[in-house]
Design an enzyme around this catalytic site. Sequence first.
Site, PDB file in Angstrom:
ATOM      1  N   ARG A  83     -37.656   2.961  35.573  1.00 47.72           N
ATOM      2  CA  ARG A  83     -38.540   2.541  34.486  1.00 47.72           C
ATOM      3  C   ARG A  83     -38.780   1.039  34.631  1.00 47.72           C
ATOM      4  NH1 ARG A  83     -37.216   0.931  28.509  1.00 47.72           N
ATOM      5  NH2 ARG A  83     -39.355   0.509  27.918  1.00 47.72           N
ATOM      6  N   HIS A 127     -44.176  -4.523  27.604  1.00 47.92           N
ATOM      7  CA  HIS A 127     -42.812  -4.959  27.327  1.00 47.92           C
ATOM      8  C   HIS A 127     -42.884  -6.443  26.970  1.00 47.92           C
ATOM      9  CE1 HIS A 127     -38.403  -3.760  28.046  1.00 47.92           C
ATOM     10  NE2 HIS A 127     -38.366  -4.990  27.549  1.00 47.92           N
ATOM     11  N   GLU A 172     -40.291  -1.073  22.212  1.00 53.52           N
ATOM     12  CA  GLU A 172     -39.687  -1.670  21.021  1.00 53.52           C
ATOM     13  C   GLU A 172     -40.688  -2.458  20.180  1.00 53.52           C
ATOM     14  OE1 GLU A 172     -36.198  -3.866  22.230  1.00 53.52           O
ATOM     15  OE2 GLU A 172     -35.250  -2.123  23.120  1.00 53.52           O
ATOM     16  N   ASN A 297     -34.105   3.510  22.794  1.00 51.09           N
ATOM     17  CA  ASN A 297     -33.285   2.417  23.323  1.00 51.09           C
ATOM     18  C   ASN A 297     -32.121   2.242  22.364  1.00 51.09           C
ATOM     19  OD1 ASN A 297     -35.427   2.228  25.062  1.00 51.09           O
ATOM     20  ND2 ASN A 297     -36.050   0.167  24.460  1.00 51.09           N
ATOM     21  N   TYR A 299     -28.244   0.543  21.589  1.00 57.92           N
ATOM     22  CA  TYR A 299     -27.226  -0.431  21.963  1.00 57.92           C
ATOM     23  C   TYR A 299     -26.079  -0.550  20.969  1.00 57.92           C
ATOM     24  CZ  TYR A 299     -30.450  -2.105  25.540  1.00 57.92           C
ATOM     25  OH  TYR A 299     -31.260  -2.181  26.639  1.00 57.92           O
ATOM     26  N   GLU A 357     -33.286   3.092  27.339  1.00 59.66           N
ATOM     27  CA  GLU A 357     -32.427   1.929  27.587  1.00 59.66           C
ATOM     28  C   GLU A 357     -31.067   2.171  26.958  1.00 59.66           C
ATOM     29  OE1 GLU A 357     -33.805  -1.961  26.377  1.00 59.66           O
ATOM     30  OE2 GLU A 357     -35.816  -1.567  27.145  1.00 59.66           O
TER      31      GLU A 357
END
Length: 448
Positions: A83, A127, A172, A297, A299, A357
Amino acid sequence: MSSELPPAVEGFPHNFVWGVATSAYQIEGSPEADGKGLSIWDAFSRMPGNIAGNHNGDVACDHYRRWREDVALMRQLGVRAYRFSIAWSRVLPEGTGRVNRRGLDFYDELVDELLSQNIQPYATLYHWDMPWALDARGGWLNRDCAGWFAEYAEAAGRRLADRVRHWITLNEPWVVADQGHLRGALAPGRRSKYDARAAANNQLRAHGAAVAALRTAGPMQLGVAVNLTPQHPASDSPADRNAARLAHAYVNRQFLDPILLGRHPDEMAELYGPAWRPLDDADLAAVRQPIDFVGVNYYLREVVQADAAATPFPFRTVKQAGRPHTAMGWEVYPAGLTEILQWVHREYGAVPLYITENGVALDDMEPGGDLAADPDRVAYLRDHLESALAAMRAGVDLRGYFLWSLLDNFEWQFGYGKRFGVVYVDFASGRRTLKASARWYRRQIEQG
Ligand code: IFM
């Protein structure tokens, strides 16, 4: 493969997509090569004080020149998918109008090389690096940006869609609205709720317009990548529970509700107050284009406490003392991945998901240390893959996992100080060294 590496997480289906992820500004460098126009990140990072150490992406990982080496690294890792993001201002230096053939050549050759190595390209259109020329026209604040973005999507699709089967419109969009337009931490550095709302709405419209444009370019899988973060109340008090509900709507539902359900969450009016501007029905209908997957994504999780005096919203996050945290200060919370994947599945129906991600910045790569030893990263990745597997066993249609990131790279306002890569990059020489996590990920792909 050294035997001291922990075992792979077993049980993923044979067609599970194993990949790595990067983005253009964070790795490419060469900001003006081959006719590229500048982006808002070129401008933002050159303004003293915006980035730790006044770093910028002028060289970054020098991927624009060393990309063959990087594809060879992917091959060494055994990944099946990559990606990457396309820099809009390489394709259209002024953002609209003139297409820069040489900019597209770069991605064209990259895609061919990937395919020749049996690595499927997953292209992200945006991005965070809007052409600077468009910022002068208002950037995401200008309603016309939906049309600009569709024009760019079409140009990229025309050149690449015969080989690139998976496309992600925005990465995002919440970060762009919140960090770029409300808090000013990221480009373009605006600080207003009104701007944040306009940027949110216009990104949504741009997503819809790009999906519509790309659908005409051929058979392909189209999606969007959102950062999702569980928002847990700090206590059982009604005030904290209400704060967590608001934070959840703000972070997790603000973009997915319009894209997948064609409506705004009710909480938006309360959150934005006088700055609240909903999209009208025609816009919402255009935003809600059928898409083929959602990229998640993931985290961290956040713990939220009500705070009537806090701005810009009446709550704040509370650091969980005693819990492990990454070099970003983010709580390590693998169970949140199962939770958030199941939430998407419940809330929005059986839309296929990818983890687009997941990864960790650690401080264990300091000069003098063993560049290749990153046991905490291996543990982080293992634990999160266990969590992903748990979600799949509970019925979530999860198709793949993209590790963030292939390379240590430019981590936005933190410059080169935060290392997310499974490959160590010596930024002075550009030299790449595989970390233990890269060797472990190879094992994971082979055996998982
Ligand atoms: O590096 C970023 C990436 O660009 C977007 N998602 C989060 C990553 C880590 O902060």
